[in-house]
Design a protein around this motif. Structure first.
Motif, PDB file in Angstrom:
ATOM      1  N   ASP A  94       0.752  -1.136  -0.025  1.00  0.00           N
ATOM      2  CA  ASP A  94      -0.209   0.164   0.159  1.00  0.00           C
ATOM      3  C   ASP A  94       0.962   1.074  -0.095  1.00  0.00           C
ATOM      4  O   ASP A  94       0.441   2.326  -0.323  1.00  0.00           O
ATOM      5  N   GLN A  95       2.226   1.113   0.437  1.00  0.00           N
ATOM      6  CA  GLN A  95       2.880   2.265   0.477  1.00  0.00           C
ATOM      7  C   GLN A  95       2.944   3.126  -0.824  1.00  0.00           C
ATOM      8  O   GLN A  95       2.970   4.326  -0.717  1.00  0.00           O
ATOM      9  N   ILE A  96       3.206   2.151  -1.804  1.00  0.00           N
ATOM     10  CA  ILE A  96       3.651   3.099  -3.184  1.00  0.00           C
ATOM     11  C   ILE A  96       2.447   3.561  -3.655  1.00  0.00           C
ATOM     12  O   ILE A  96       2.488   4.743  -4.007  1.00  0.00           O
ATOM     13  N   SER A 104      -8.187  12.431   0.469  1.00  0.00           N
ATOM     14  CA  SER A 104      -9.394  11.922   0.421  1.00  0.00           C
ATOM     15  C   SER A 104      -9.639  10.782   0.005  1.00  0.00           C
ATOM     16  O   SER A 104     -10.349   9.817   0.540  1.00  0.00           O
ATOM     17  N   LYS A 105      -9.264  10.490  -1.242  1.00  0.00           N
ATOM     18  CA  LYS A 105      -9.674   9.223  -1.801  1.00  0.00           C
ATOM     19  C   LYS A 105      -8.878   8.128  -1.177  1.00  0.00           C
ATOM     20  O   LYS A 105      -9.512   7.054  -1.004  1.00  0.00           O
ATOM     21  N   TYR A 106      -7.781   8.299  -0.821  1.00  0.00           N
ATOM     22  CA  TYR A 106      -6.904   7.084  -0.162  1.00  0.00           C
ATOM     23  C   TYR A 106      -7.618   6.855   1.285  1.00  0.00           C
ATOM     24  O   TYR A 106      -7.763   5.674   1.551  1.00  0.00           O
ATOM     25  N   ASN A 107      -8.027   8.041   2.141  1.00  0.00           N
ATOM     26  CA  ASN A 107      -8.582   7.812   3.145  1.00  0.00           C
ATOM     27  C   ASN A 107      -9.729   6.997   3.409  1.00  0.00           C
ATOM     28  O   ASN A 107      -9.953   6.083   3.947  1.00  0.00           O
ATOM     29  N   TYR A 108     -10.653   7.491   2.143  1.00  0.00           N
ATOM     30  CA  TYR A 108     -12.206   6.889   2.153  1.00  0.00           C
ATOM     31  C   TYR A 108     -12.107   5.243   1.880  1.00  0.00           C
ATOM     32  O   TYR A 108     -12.752   4.506   2.220  1.00  0.00           O
ATOM     33  N   ASN A 109     -10.919   4.985   1.045  1.00  0.00           N
ATOM     34  CA  ASN A 109     -10.927   3.741   0.618  1.00  0.00           C
ATOM     35  C   ASN A 109     -10.404   2.853   1.576  1.00  0.00           C
ATOM     36  O   ASN A 109     -11.018   1.569   1.834  1.00  0.00           O
ATOM     37  N   VAL A 110      -9.359   3.218   2.480  1.00  0.00           N
ATOM     38  CA  VAL A 110      -8.946   2.571   3.644  1.00  0.00           C
ATOM     39  C   VAL A 110      -9.966   2.549   4.856  1.00  0.00           C
ATOM     40  O   VAL A 110     -10.155   1.416   5.181  1.00  0.00           O
ATOM     41  N   LEU A 111     -10.576   3.283   4.785  1.00  0.00           N
ATOM     42  CA  LEU A 111     -11.979   3.577   5.836  1.00  0.00           C
ATOM     43  C   LEU A 111     -12.843   2.422   5.596  1.00  0.00           C
ATOM     44  O   LEU A 111     -13.413   1.753   6.388  1.00  0.00           O
ATOM     45  N   PHE A 112     -13.066   2.371   4.310  1.00  0.00           N
ATOM     46  CA  PHE A 112     -14.381   1.496   3.768  1.00  0.00           C
ATOM     47  C   PHE A 112     -14.146   0.097   4.047  1.00  0.00           C
ATOM     48  O   PHE A 112     -14.536  -0.729   4.965  1.00  0.00           O
ATOM     49  N   PHE A 113     -12.844  -0.452   3.791  1.00  0.00           N
ATOM     50  CA  PHE A 113     -12.256  -1.810   3.919  1.00  0.00           C
ATOM     51  C   PHE A 113     -12.004  -2.184   5.508  1.00  0.00           C
ATOM     52  O   PHE A 113     -12.152  -3.287   6.091  1.00  0.00           O
ATOM     53  N   ASN A 114     -11.228  -1.252   6.188  1.00  0.00           N
ATOM     54  CA  ASN A 114     -11.407  -1.327   7.599  1.00  0.00           C
ATOM     55  C   ASN A 114     -12.600  -1.576   8.350  1.00  0.00           C
ATOM     56  O   ASN A 114     -12.461  -2.290   9.311  1.00  0.00           O
ATOM     57  N   THR A 115     -13.406  -0.661   8.071  1.00  0.00           N
ATOM     58  CA  THR A 115     -14.760  -0.999   8.545  1.00  0.00           C
ATOM     59  C   THR A 115     -15.225  -2.280   8.484  1.00  0.00           C
ATOM     60  O   THR A 115     -16.055  -2.872   9.332  1.00  0.00           O
ATOM     61  N   LEU A 116     -15.278  -2.444   7.191  1.00  0.00           N
ATOM     62  CA  LEU A 116     -15.906  -3.870   6.685  1.00  0.00           C
ATOM     63  C   LEU A 116     -15.021  -4.913   7.524  1.00  0.00           C
ATOM     64  O   LEU A 116     -15.967  -5.948   7.967  1.00  0.00           O
ATOM     65  N   THR A 117     -14.115  -5.179   7.558  1.00  0.00           N
ATOM     66  CA  THR A 117     -13.251  -5.799   8.372  1.00  0.00           C
ATOM     67  C   THR A 117     -13.844  -6.068  10.046  1.00  0.00           C
ATOM     68  O   THR A 117     -14.068  -7.081  10.673  1.00  0.00           O
ATOM     69  N   ILE A 145      -8.638 -11.370   2.806  1.00  0.00           N
ATOM     70  CA  ILE A 145      -9.241 -11.235   1.545  1.00  0.00           C
ATOM     71  C   ILE A 145      -9.716  -9.841   1.588  1.00  0.00           C
ATOM     72  O   ILE A 145      -9.258  -9.266   0.665  1.00  0.00           O
ATOM     73  N   LEU A 146     -10.004  -9.081   2.733  1.00  0.00           N
ATOM     74  CA  LEU A 146     -10.445  -7.744   2.553  1.00  0.00           C
ATOM     75  C   LEU A 146      -9.143  -7.000   2.592  1.00  0.00           C
ATOM     76  O   LEU A 146      -9.171  -5.804   1.976  1.00  0.00           O
ATOM     77  N   SER A 147      -8.022  -7.238   3.159  1.00  0.00           N
ATOM     78  CA  SER A 147      -6.930  -6.389   2.869  1.00  0.00           C
ATOM     79  C   SER A 147      -6.191  -6.449   1.368  1.00  0.00           C
ATOM     80  O   SER A 147      -5.847  -5.818   0.918  1.00  0.00           O
ATOM     81  N   PHE A 148      -6.650  -7.720   0.615  1.00  0.00           N
ATOM     82  CA  PHE A 148      -6.101  -7.690  -0.745  1.00  0.00           C
ATOM     83  C   PHE A 148      -6.886  -6.878  -1.540  1.00  0.00           C
ATOM     84  O   PHE A 148      -6.744  -6.226  -2.399  1.00  0.00           O
ATOM     85  N   LEU A 149      -8.339  -6.726  -1.180  1.00  0.00           N
ATOM     86  CA  LEU A 149      -9.407  -6.167  -2.018  1.00  0.00           C
ATOM     87  C   LEU A 149      -8.867  -4.590  -1.743  1.00  0.00           C
ATOM     88  O   LEU A 149      -9.157  -3.650  -2.748  1.00  0.00           O
ATOM     89  N   LYS A 150      -8.659  -4.293  -0.566  1.00  0.00           N
ATOM     90  CA  LYS A 150      -8.270  -2.865  -0.245  1.00  0.00           C
ATOM     91  C   LYS A 150      -7.164  -2.348  -1.145  1.00  0.00           C
ATOM     92  O   LYS A 150      -7.050  -1.351  -1.762  1.00  0.00           O
ATOM     93  N   THR A 151      -5.914  -3.347  -1.212  1.00  0.00           N
ATOM     94  CA  THR A 151      -4.759  -2.908  -1.848  1.00  0.00           C
ATOM     95  C   THR A 151      -5.028  -2.921  -3.436  1.00  0.00           C
ATOM     96  O   THR A 151      -4.553  -2.002  -4.128  1.00  0.00           O
ATOM     97  N   PHE A 152      -5.879  -3.871  -3.996  1.00  0.00           N
ATOM     98  CA  PHE A 152      -6.084  -3.859  -5.498  1.00  0.00           C
ATOM     99  C   PHE A 152      -6.919  -2.524  -5.728  1.00  0.00           C
ATOM    100  O   PHE A 152      -6.880  -1.901  -6.689  1.00  0.00           O
ATOM    101  N   SER A 153      -7.901  -2.219  -4.646  1.00  0.00           N
ATOM    102  CA  SER A 153      -8.848  -1.077  -5.254  1.00  0.00           C
ATOM    103  C   SER A 153      -8.025   0.322  -5.142  1.00  0.00           C
ATOM    104  O   SER A 153      -7.948   1.168  -5.960  1.00  0.00           O
TER     105      SER A 153
END
Length: 440
Positions: free
Chosen positions: A149-151, A163-176, A199-207
């Motif tokens: 995710d660093q890159i 904002s885009k980065y934060n909201y994406n991470v927020l969505f998957f962390n909340t779902l977890t 699974i959710l960590s992988f989907l977060k990175t892909f998104s």
């Protein structure tokens, strides 16, 4: 009224980033409040303590992971303000190379960790070790996604919009945090919880990859044709400060939980984890909404060489933190025990000594952490991060010896408070030194 005399464009940027960081904080706060009691209800007190411990182990191993993204992102932001677009892409590609190397290195670390035949932790003595290894594998792969995710963090946020980065991470962390407690209603096997996490960590990175590609169609490239050993060395050198800072935080948080897991029961692990969630991590995350917002602004202001604005914002930042920490301390002392017992349904016994110690520790940490925001944003905090790491390590080593002699876990907080006080002095000296240098 614009008392800081900042342009409307910059104020709009500050507001947008603060809103995204505050959204992350608000949601994480709700999750932090609901997650522990939900886990206790669904999985039980003992399984909850075991989950905390197992998820801590990969985090401790990532102490070897050098955080290239933060240093690179600051350099990219500073050069973005200077319109050095070609150099920005060069920084990004060299960061990409370094992250790839780190990714390969940690695959070897996970493989080595899985090769051990047993692990000597009191809290895991009643669980089948083969099952523990599979759980660890999924959690390790989830941690590996954070390395990748660093890159994308660099490539998405360097323009100043987080904002885009934060909201994406927020969505998957909340779902977890929602799915894992629900899963506990249907199974008692933590293996399935670790699988959901992966699974959710992988989907977060892909998104994040999709967002990065859409945002940088003609700007940044995931290539290595601009690799420069001299620039990579510079990024590596600048990243050492962030790495030391990360080591300090891992030792201070995950290292402490691991140490408790060696000497104490899962019940004690759960007690300390829940107390720190409410009285330590919660205020840290709230104040970090301000710190992280200003981190990006300080980088951009530095790129413009606007020292006057930096000083004005820095002073206001400190006054706000003093005010908020005073309110936090007062409310925690007056109502903290009552709120905690209601929150955990009286599952744990919170002593007044533990409450007072963790409040003092929290205030000192947040104060030096907020002051350090400015020197972090311009990559000038190597010495303060080195001191933090040395003191955190020393604290853990001293407590290990004391725990073997039968001392209470409370001694950790006493030594942590002492180390935080020394760190505060170092951070103040370093910050004032840098401001004095800019006056010349």
């Amino acid at each position: 009224m614009n008392i800081l005399n900042i342009s409307k464009y910059r104020l709009k940027s500050i507001y947008k980033n603060f809103l995204s960081f505050f959204s992350v904080f608000s949601t994480q706060t709700i999750i932090q409040i609901l997650f522990p009691p939900a886990m206790i209800f669904a999985w039980g007190v003992e399984k909850f303590g075991i989950w905390i411990l197992i998820t801590t182990i990969p985090s401790v191993l990532t102490i070897l992971n050098i955080n290239f993204s933060s240093a690179s992102r600051s350099e990219m932001s500073i050069n973005f303000e200077k319109k050095n677009l070609i150099y920005i892409n060069k920084i990004f590609q060299n960061t990409f190379c370094l992250v790839l190397f780190s990714s390969i290195f940690f695959f070897l670390i996970w493989t080595l960790a899985l090769s051990f035949d047993q692990i000597n932790l009191k809290a895991l003595e009643n669980i089948d070790y083969d099952e523990v290894k599979i759980i660890f594998l999924f959690i390790a792969l989830s941690s590996h996604c954070l390395i990748l995710d660093q890159i994308f963090y660099c490539g998405i946020t360097y323009t100043g919009d987080t904002s885009k980065y934060n909201y994406n991470v927020l969505f998957f962390n909340t779902l977890t945090k929602i799915l894992i407690p629900i899963l506990g209603l249907y199974t008692t096997n933590l293996l399935y919880a670790s699988l959901i996490l992966f699974i959710l960590s992988f989907l977060k990175t892909f998104s994040l990859y999709i967002i990065f590609k859409n945002q940088n169609k003609n700007n940044l490239n995931l290539k290595i044709n601009l690799f420069d050993i001299k620039l990579s060395t510079k990024i590596f050198r600048l990243s050492l400060s962030y790495h030391l800072d990360n080591i300090s935080n891992i030792i201070r948080n995950n290292g402490f939980i691991l140490l408790i897991g060696i000497f104490f029961s899962p019940i004690i692990i759960g007690l300390i984890s829940t107390v720190r969630t409410l009285f330590y991590f919660l205020p840290i995350r709230f104040l970090d909404t301000i710190n992280d917002t200003l981190f990006f602004e300080f980088s951009k202001i530095h790129g413009k060489n606007d020292i006057v604005s930096s000083k004005k914002i820095f002073k206001s930042h400190i006054y706000i933190n003093i005010f908020l920490l005073t309110i936090f301390s007062t409310l925690s002392l007056l109502f903290g025990k009552l709120v905690y017992e209601f929150w955990t349904n009286n599952e744990y016994n919170l002593s007044l000594n533990l409450l007072i110690l963790i409040i003092i520790d929290t205030v000192l940490f947040n104060f030096f952490n907020s002051i350090e925001t400015f020197i972090k944003s311009i990559n000038k905090f190597f010495y303060s991060s080195l001191v933090k790491t040395l003191l955190s390590t020393l604290t853990i080593l001293i407590c290990y010896v004391l725990f073997t002699e039968g001392y209470s876990y409370l001694v950790y907080f006493i030594f942590n408070i002492i180390s935080s006080f020394f760190v505060l002095i170092v951070v103040l000296m370093n910050t004032f030194k840098i401001f004095k240098k800019y006056n010349k």
